[in-house]
Design an enzyme around this catalytic site. Structure first.
Site, short mmCIF file in Angstrom:
data_model
loop_
_atom_site.label_atom_id
_atom_site.label_comp_id
_atom_site.label_asym_id
_atom_site.label_seq_id
_atom_site.Cartn_x
_atom_site.Cartn_y
_atom_site.Cartn_z
N TYR A 257 30.86 5.34 -11.12
CA TYR A 257 30.85 4.61 -12.38
C TYR A 257 31.63 3.31 -12.19
O TYR A 257 32.41 3.15 -11.26
CB TYR A 257 31.45 5.45 -13.51
CG TYR A 257 32.90 5.81 -13.28
CD1 TYR A 257 33.92 5.01 -13.80
CD2 TYR A 257 33.26 6.92 -12.53
CE1 TYR A 257 35.25 5.33 -13.57
CE2 TYR A 257 34.58 7.24 -12.30
CZ TYR A 257 35.57 6.44 -12.82
OH TYR A 257 36.88 6.74 -12.58
N SER B 203 35.24 5.62 -8.41
CA SER B 203 34.54 4.53 -9.08
C SER B 203 34.25 3.37 -8.15
O SER B 203 34.56 3.39 -6.97
CB SER B 203 35.34 4.01 -10.28
OG SER B 203 36.52 3.40 -9.82
#
EC number: 4.1.1.11
Length: 129
Positions: free
Chosen positions: A58, A25
């Site tokens: 993400y 991430s």
């Protein structure tokens, strides 16, 4: 028909750190997320302005005011602390609505302080640090 359009962008962010051992991430200061109209867990495309590499990951919400842009897991190999990156989100929009859609652009300085933001095609809104 639905089109895949730019929804929002944080322009010229500076990577502050990396954590190869994290699951994956990008951690982004929550104030920057709000200003850029981005959400935790939202998929992002990042471009490293230093080496041209593009990568997807993400969002994880970081501490408000920290100005952190931390790459985690494998993404930490795509940009080093100090590298300048562009962070983009996209949305699927009906073709008729896409004609009038305007993405949000957040411009930050080299300390990741928000400088200004605007919808594409509209005037900048200067932001206090």
């Amino acid at each position: 028909m639905r089109l895949h359009l730019l929804k929002s962008k944080i322009h010229n962010a500076i990577v502050t750190s990396g954590d190869l051992e994290y699951e994956g991430s990008i951690t982004i200061d929550s104030q920057l997320l709000e200003l850029a109209d981005m959400l935790p867990n939202e998929k992002v495309l990042c471009v490293n302005n230093n080496n041209g590499e593009r990568f997807e990951t993400y969002i994880i919400k970081g501490k408000a005011g920290s100005r952190e842009i931390q790459l985690n897991g494998a993404a930490a190999r795509c940009a080093l602390p100090g590298d300048e990156i562009i962070i983009m989100t996209f949305a699927e929009i009906e073709a008729e609505k896409a004609k009038d859609f305007k993405p949000m652009i957040l411009i930050v300085d080299h300390q990741n302080n928000p400088k200004r933001r605007h919808l594409v095609g509209e005037e900048d809104t200067p932001l206090p640090h």
